[in-house]
Design a protein around this motif. Structure first.
Motif, mmCIF file in Angstrom:
data_model
loop_
_atom_site.group_PDB
_atom_site.id
_atom_site.type_symbol
_atom_site.label_atom_id
_atom_site.label_comp_id
_atom_site.label_asym_id
_atom_site.label_seq_id
_atom_site.Cartn_x
_atom_site.Cartn_y
_atom_site.Cartn_z
ATOM 1 N N ASP A 1 -15.152 22.728 -32.757
ATOM 2 C CA ASP A 1 -15.872 23.699 -31.929
ATOM 3 C C ASP A 1 -15.586 25.150 -32.289
ATOM 4 O OD1 ASP A 1 -17.259 21.847 -30.329
ATOM 5 O OD2 ASP A 1 -15.397 21.414 -29.274
ATOM 6 N N ASN A 2 -14.624 25.374 -33.175
ATOM 7 C CA ASN A 2 -14.248 26.752 -33.478
ATOM 8 C C ASN A 2 -14.806 27.270 -34.787
ATOM 9 O OD1 ASN A 2 -12.783 26.776 -31.204
ATOM 10 N ND2 ASN A 2 -10.778 26.611 -32.170
ATOM 11 N N GLN A 3 -15.618 26.467 -35.468
ATOM 12 C CA GLN A 3 -15.992 26.868 -36.829
ATOM 13 C C GLN A 3 -17.450 27.261 -36.994
ATOM 14 O OE1 GLN A 3 -13.998 24.480 -40.000
ATOM 15 N NE2 GLN A 3 -13.336 23.284 -38.256
ATOM 16 N N MET A 4 -18.197 27.228 -35.902
ATOM 17 C CA MET A 4 -19.618 27.551 -35.984
ATOM 18 C C MET A 4 -19.808 29.041 -35.755
ATOM 19 S SD MET A 4 -21.554 24.786 -36.265
ATOM 20 C CE MET A 4 -20.986 23.124 -36.533
ATOM 21 N N VAL A 5 -20.616 29.664 -36.597
ATOM 22 C CA VAL A 5 -20.898 31.083 -36.391
ATOM 23 C C VAL A 5 -22.338 31.324 -35.953
ATOM 24 C CG1 VAL A 5 -19.104 32.001 -37.882
ATOM 25 C CG2 VAL A 5 -21.294 31.365 -38.870
ATOM 26 N N ALA A 6 -23.227 30.349 -36.221
ATOM 27 C CA ALA A 6 -24.635 30.523 -35.853
ATOM 28 C C ALA A 6 -25.051 29.372 -34.943
ATOM 29 C CB ALA A 6 -25.498 30.539 -37.112
ATOM 30 N N THR A 7 -26.155 29.544 -34.228
ATOM 31 C CA THR A 7 -26.575 28.473 -33.324
ATOM 32 C C THR A 7 -27.387 27.406 -34.040
ATOM 33 O OG1 THR A 7 -28.355 29.933 -32.690
ATOM 34 C CG2 THR A 7 -26.557 29.709 -31.122
ATOM 35 N N ILE A 8 -28.150 27.802 -35.056
ATOM 36 C CA ILE A 8 -28.970 26.837 -35.799
ATOM 37 C C ILE A 8 -28.196 26.412 -37.044
ATOM 38 C CG2 ILE A 8 -31.171 26.474 -37.031
ATOM 39 C CD1 ILE A 8 -31.429 26.786 -33.944
ATOM 40 N N ILE A 9 -28.238 25.119 -37.326
ATOM 41 C CA ILE A 9 -27.377 24.558 -38.358
ATOM 42 C C ILE A 9 -27.582 25.195 -39.738
ATOM 43 C CG2 ILE A 9 -26.970 22.405 -39.639
ATOM 44 C CD1 ILE A 9 -27.193 21.091 -36.757
ATOM 45 N N GLU A 10 -28.844 25.373 -40.154
ATOM 46 C CA GLU A 10 -29.030 25.928 -41.510
ATOM 47 C C GLU A 10 -28.519 27.375 -41.614
ATOM 48 O OE1 GLU A 10 -33.046 25.782 -42.824
ATOM 49 O OE2 GLU A 10 -33.843 26.846 -41.092
ATOM 50 N N ASP A 11 -28.618 28.101 -40.490
ATOM 51 C CA ASP A 11 -28.101 29.479 -40.495
ATOM 52 C C ASP A 11 -26.590 29.470 -40.653
ATOM 53 O OD1 ASP A 11 -30.656 30.209 -40.019
ATOM 54 O OD2 ASP A 11 -30.368 30.705 -37.898
ATOM 55 N N ASP A 12 -25.976 28.474 -40.002
ATOM 56 C CA ASP A 12 -24.532 28.375 -40.072
ATOM 57 C C ASP A 12 -24.080 28.094 -41.506
ATOM 58 O OD1 ASP A 12 -22.150 28.131 -38.073
ATOM 59 O OD2 ASP A 12 -21.830 26.600 -39.609
ATOM 60 N N VAL A 13 -24.775 27.171 -42.153
ATOM 61 C CA VAL A 13 -24.415 26.805 -43.530
ATOM 62 C C VAL A 13 -24.680 27.975 -44.484
ATOM 63 C CG1 VAL A 13 -24.899 25.190 -45.421
ATOM 64 C CG2 VAL A 13 -24.835 24.364 -43.058
ATOM 65 N N ALA A 14 -25.717 28.766 -44.170
ATOM 66 C CA ALA A 14 -26.093 29.878 -45.052
ATOM 67 C C ALA A 14 -25.172 31.083 -44.907
ATOM 68 C CB ALA A 14 -27.537 30.298 -44.764
ATOM 69 N N PHE A 15 -24.366 31.094 -43.856
ATOM 70 C CA PHE A 15 -23.549 32.276 -43.554
ATOM 71 C C PHE A 15 -22.671 32.723 -44.726
ATOM 72 C CE2 PHE A 15 -19.678 34.238 -41.875
ATOM 73 C CZ PHE A 15 -20.217 35.288 -41.162
ATOM 74 N N GLY A 16 -21.988 31.770 -45.347
ATOM 75 C CA GLY A 16 -21.091 32.105 -46.457
ATOM 76 C C GLY A 16 -21.827 32.697 -47.645
ATOM 77 N N PRO A 17 -22.801 31.938 -48.218
ATOM 78 C CA PRO A 17 -23.517 32.467 -49.386
ATOM 79 C C PRO A 17 -24.248 33.791 -49.087
ATOM 80 C CG PRO A 17 -24.402 30.323 -48.697
ATOM 81 C CD PRO A 17 -23.155 30.547 -47.939
ATOM 82 N N GLU A 18 -24.708 33.940 -47.854
ATOM 83 C CA GLU A 18 -25.385 35.173 -47.465
ATOM 84 C C GLU A 18 -24.425 36.357 -47.641
ATOM 85 O OE1 GLU A 18 -26.933 34.765 -43.549
ATOM 86 O OE2 GLU A 18 -28.611 36.109 -43.952
ATOM 87 N N ASN A 19 -23.190 36.138 -47.212
ATOM 88 C CA ASN A 19 -22.182 37.193 -47.354
ATOM 89 C C ASN A 19 -21.842 37.472 -48.804
ATOM 90 O OD1 ASN A 19 -21.928 37.903 -44.754
ATOM 91 N ND2 ASN A 19 -20.116 36.654 -44.346
ATOM 92 N N LEU A 20 -22.038 36.465 -49.661
ATOM 93 C CA LEU A 20 -21.763 36.658 -51.085
ATOM 94 C C LEU A 20 -22.902 37.425 -51.754
ATOM 95 C CD1 LEU A 20 -20.505 33.162 -52.311
ATOM 96 C CD2 LEU A 20 -19.131 35.165 -51.792
ATOM 97 N N GLY A 21 -24.009 37.606 -51.039
ATOM 98 C CA GLY A 21 -25.160 38.278 -51.614
ATOM 99 C C GLY A 21 -25.952 37.385 -52.542
ATOM 100 N N VAL A 22 -25.915 36.082 -52.290
ATOM 101 C CA VAL A 22 -26.684 35.141 -53.103
ATOM 102 C C VAL A 22 -28.179 35.374 -52.837
ATOM 103 C CG1 VAL A 22 -27.232 32.682 -53.369
ATOM 104 C CG2 VAL A 22 -24.852 33.409 -53.107
ATOM 105 N N PRO A 23 -29.017 35.447 -53.902
ATOM 106 C CA PRO A 23 -30.458 35.664 -53.691
ATOM 107 C C PRO A 23 -31.071 34.552 -52.833
ATOM 108 C CG PRO A 23 -29.898 35.698 -56.031
ATOM 109 C CD PRO A 23 -28.665 35.306 -55.307
ATOM 110 N N ARG A 24 -32.115 34.909 -52.082
ATOM 111 C CA ARG A 24 -32.699 34.017 -51.094
ATOM 112 C C ARG A 24 -33.073 32.641 -51.652
ATOM 113 N NH1 ARG A 24 -35.170 33.368 -46.282
ATOM 114 N NH2 ARG A 24 -37.025 32.073 -46.417
ATOM 115 N N GLU A 25 -33.764 32.630 -52.808
ATOM 116 C CA GLU A 25 -34.196 31.354 -53.394
ATOM 117 C C GLU A 25 -33.008 30.435 -53.623
ATOM 118 O OE1 GLU A 25 -37.398 30.246 -54.116
ATOM 119 O OE2 GLU A 25 -37.765 31.963 -52.783
ATOM 120 N N GLU A 26 -31.972 31.026 -54.236
ATOM 121 C CA GLU A 26 -30.808 30.214 -54.567
ATOM 122 C C GLU A 26 -30.092 29.770 -53.295
ATOM 123 O OE1 GLU A 26 -27.757 31.925 -57.116
ATOM 124 O OE2 GLU A 26 -26.500 30.196 -56.614
ATOM 125 N N MET A 27 -30.104 30.653 -52.302
ATOM 126 C CA MET A 27 -29.418 30.323 -51.057
ATOM 127 C C MET A 27 -30.062 29.106 -50.403
ATOM 128 S SD MET A 27 -28.312 32.849 -48.109
ATOM 129 C CE MET A 27 -29.832 32.879 -47.224
#
Lengths: 277, 300
Positions: free
Chosen positions: A93-119
C-alpha cells in the motif's frame, strides 16, 4: 567482473537515544549477472539494511559496495545505480504514486525523460511481464496485495533495470499473493535479470540458486539451498527449514533414508516412493 | 454454553451503489465456549466482516448475532461486548501509541473504569503471560521493542481486558520463523489460561491444522465447510471449490497417493504423515519377513 560486489561492508546507525548500533559487520560477497540470490535471516539480522546498501539508499560506514564498477559512495553515480538496481519494498500500500495503474508504472520512465512512444512501449512490456496488462486503465485501490506488488514490480521494470531487489516484498501477502510474486521473480530471472530476494521464508529461499544467511549483522552461510539447509547453523540463525526438509528429517528419525538434503516436495515424494515399493 | 451464535447473518457493503457487495450471506454459526475455531477463506470471502460483527464494529444489517449472551445490535451492552470480545487485528503493533509499554497495556482496562489496583494487577499479569516481564519492560517505549516483542505488547493490551472470547486476525503475518513460533505458542497458552474461546483467522493452513479443534471455511460470504481439521481438509473437492489450499502434509499425502502410496485423507499434520508412513513401512517389512518364512517352510 561480478555485477555486485561487497567488500568488508559495515554499517552502523544511531538510535533515538544516541546509541550506535552495528547492523552489519564486515560483510563480503559478490553476485554475478543473472544469479538468483536469497538473503535470509531473522528480524534484526541486518538483511534489510543490506538491501538498502545495494542501491545506494544507505552508504556503508566502512567498506565498499560496487555495482557494475560503480561505487555507491560516488554521489554522481547514485542515479545510475538506482536505475540499474530497482527495488520492490514490503508494503503493497505504500508504493503507489498514481491512482491509475498505467500512470503508476509510467512514473519512473517519465522522470527519466523517456520519449512518449518509448514510454508507452515500456509500460506495455512491464505490465505484460507481471501479467497485469488487462488492469492497465483501472484504479489501483481495488487490487489485491499480490496485484499491487505486481504493479510495483512493473514500475521498477519500466526503468529497465538489470538487478531487482525484493525487500521482503512477499511478507505482507497471503499465500496466493506470495506465489504470484515468486513466480514473477523467477520469470524475470529467466530473462536474465539478477534477482536478490530478502526473505525469512525458507520455501521462497529454496527457489534461489544461492542463499546467503545473515546473523547479527554477519554473513554466516553462503551456498546452494542444499548446502545451506544441510547446515546445523540454519536453525541457530532463527530460520525454519522448508516443510519438505523438515518432513524428510522426521522420516529419517523413523527409519527412512534420503540421498543428501531434501529441499522440495517433489524430491521428498521421489525419496519416499523409492523406498516404499 | 454458546459463546457465539450467528443466525441468518447477512451483510452488504456500499448498498445501492455500483460497488454493492454482499460480504456475508445467511451465515448460521454456533461456537461453544471453550472451542478453538480456525476461520479460513480466500481474501474477500467475508472473514473480516464476520469477526467485526462479534464485538459490534459493524452493525448487524440482517439476521442476529448473539455473543457471550449479548445481542450485538443492543446499544446498551455494546461497551460490555467490546470488553468481552478481545480483538487482535492484523499488525496490531501499528496500534501501539503510549510512551511506555505498561501504559499502553493499561489503556483497555482503564477504559473499563476498573480500580487502579485492578488495572495494575491486570497489566502485570498480561505482560507476564505474553512473556514481557513487568520489571524489565514496563517503563520501556513500545517503539524500541523488536518486531515480535511489539506484537506481544499489543496482544497484552487486549488480554489485559481479560476477554472471554479472543479473536485474532492473522496473528503471525509478517513475522520471522522465531517470532511466528513464539506467537503461536502464546495463542495456545491464551486459549488455556486467559480466554477460553479463541477464533483465529489465518491463511496458513499448516498453522490452522496444528492449532484448531474446528475449522469454519467461508466462500463468497457463506459457510462452505465446518468440522474438525481432518473433516474439513479431508473433503478435498469441497475445499478446492472454495479456493482453499491444503496443509503441506495433506498435499504431500496426495502426491504420494498419485504414486500408489495411499494414506488416509484425514492426515493434516507432518507428525501424522511421518507416523503413517513409518507404520506402512513397518507393515511391509513384517509382511516380507512372513513371506520369506513361508518360502522357507515350503523348502522344508
Amino acid at each position: 567482473m561480478p555485477q555486485i560486489e561487497l567488500i568488508n561492508v559495515s554499517y552502523s546507525y544511531r538510535t533515538g537515544e544516541g546509541q550506535s548500533v552495528r547492523a552489519l559487520r564486515n560483510v563480503s560477497f559478490s553476485v554475478e549477472k543473472g544469479e538468483f540470490v536469497a538473503l535470509a535471516g531473522m528480524n534484526g539480522s541486518g538483511k534489510s539494511t543490506l538491501a538498502k546498501l545495494l542501491n545506494g539508499l544507505f552508504v556503508p560506514s566502512a567498506g565498499d559496495v560496487v555495482i557494475d564498477g560503480m561505487n555507491t559512495r560516488d554521489e554522481e553515480r547514485t542515479f545510475d545505480i538506482r536505475r540499474k538496481a530497482g527495488m520492490v519494498f514490503q508494503n503493497p500500500d505504500n508504493q503507489m504514486v498514481a491512482t491509475i495503474i498505467e500512470d503508476d508504472v509510467a512514473f519512473g520512465p517519465e522522470n527519466l525523460g523517456v520519449p512518449r512512444e518509448e514510454m508507452i512501449e515500456r509500460v506495455d512490456r512491464a505490465l505484460d511481464a507481471v501479467g497485469m496488462q488487462e488492469y492497465r486503465t483501472r484504479s489501483a485501490s481495488k487490487l489485491s496485495g499480490g496485484q499491487k506488488q505486481r504493479v510495483a514490480i512493473a514500475g521498477v521494470l519500466a526503468m529497465e533495470p538489470e538487478i531487482i531487489i525484493f525487500d521482503e516484498s512477499t511478507s505482507m501477502l497471503d499465500p496466493e499473493g506470495r506465489a504470484e510474486i515468486m513466480d514473477v521473480a523467477k520469470k524475470l530471472n529467466e530473462k536474465g535479470i539478477t534477482v536478490i530476494a530478502i526473505t525469512h521464508n525458507m520455501d521462497e529461499a529454496a527457489m534461489a540458486d544461492r542463499i546467503i544467511v545473515l546473523r547479527k549483522g554477519r554473513k554466516v552461510l553462503d551456498g546452494t539451498p542444499k548446502e545451506v539447509f544441510a547446515s546445523p547453523e540454519v536453525e541457530a540463525c532463527g530460520l525454519a527449514l522448508p516443510p519438505a526438509t523438515e518432513l524428510a528429517r522426521m522420516l529419517s528419525e523413523r527409519g527412512f533414508r534420503f540421498d543428501g538434503t531434501v529441499t522440495d516436495e517433489e524430491e521428498l515424494v521421489e525419496g519416499i516412493c523409492s523406498q516404499s515399493n | 454454553m454458546l459463546a457465539v451464535e450467528l443466525k441468518k447473518l447477512s451483510y452488504t457493503y456500499s448498498v445501492k451503489t455500483p460497488f454493492e457487495k454482499r460480504a456475508l450471506d445467511n451465515v448460521d454459526l454456533a461456537i461453544e465456549k471453550g472451542e478453538f475455531v480456525g476461520l479460513i477463506g480466500a481474501t474477500g470471502s467475508g472473514k473480516s466482516t464476520l469477526i467485526q460483527h462479534l464485538n459490534g464494529l459493524v452493525k448487524v444489517q440482517e439476521g442476529e448475532a448473539m455473543v457471550a449472551g449479548m445481542n450485538a445490535s443492543d446499544k446498551k451492552t455494546l461497551k460490555k461486548l467490546r470488553f468481552t470480545v478481545g480483538m487482535v487485528f492484523q499488525y496490531p503493533e501499528y496500534q501501539l501509541f503510549e510512551e511506555t509499554v505498561a501504559r499502553d497495556v493499561a489503556f483497555g482496562p482503564k477504559n473499563m473504569k476498573l480500580e487502579k489496583e485492578e488495572v495494575d494487577r491486570r497489566v502485570r499479569r498480561a505482560m507476564e503471560v505474553v512473556g514481557l516481564p513487568y520489571e524489565e519492560f514496563a517503563e520501556r517505549s513500545p517503539f524500541e521493542l523488536s518486531g515480535g516483542e511489539k506484537r506481544r505488547a499489543a496482544i497484552a493490551g487486549v488480554i489485559a481486558m481479560e476477554p472471554e472470547i479472543l479473536v485474532l486476525d492473522e496473528p503471525v503475518a509478517g513475522l520471522d520463523p522465531v517470532g511466528r513460533r513464539e506467537i503461536l505458542a502464546l495463542v495456545r497458552k491464551l486459549h488455556e489460561e486467559v480466554s477460553p474461546t479463541v477464533i483465529m483467522v489465518s491463511h496458513y493452513m499448516d498453522d490452522i491444522a496444528e492449532m484448531a479443534d474446528r475449522i469454519v471455511a467461508l466462500k463468497d460470504g457463506r459457510v462452505v465447510a465446518d468440522g474438525s481439521p481432518a473433516e474439513v481438509f479431508g473433503a478435498r473437492e469441497k475445499l478446492a471449490a472454495a479456493g482453499l489450499s491444503l496443509p503441506t502434509a495433506a498435499r504431500i499425502a496426495d502426491k504420494l497417493a498419485a504414486r500408489g502410496i495411499v494414506l488416509p485423507r484425514t492426515i493434516v499434520t507432518p507428525v501424522a504423515l511421518a507416523d503413517a508412513l513409518a507404520e506402512l513401512k513397518a507393515k511391509r517389512a513384517e509382511k516380507e519377513s512372513e513371506d520369506r518364512e513361508g518360502e522357507e517352510e515350503k523348502d522344508v
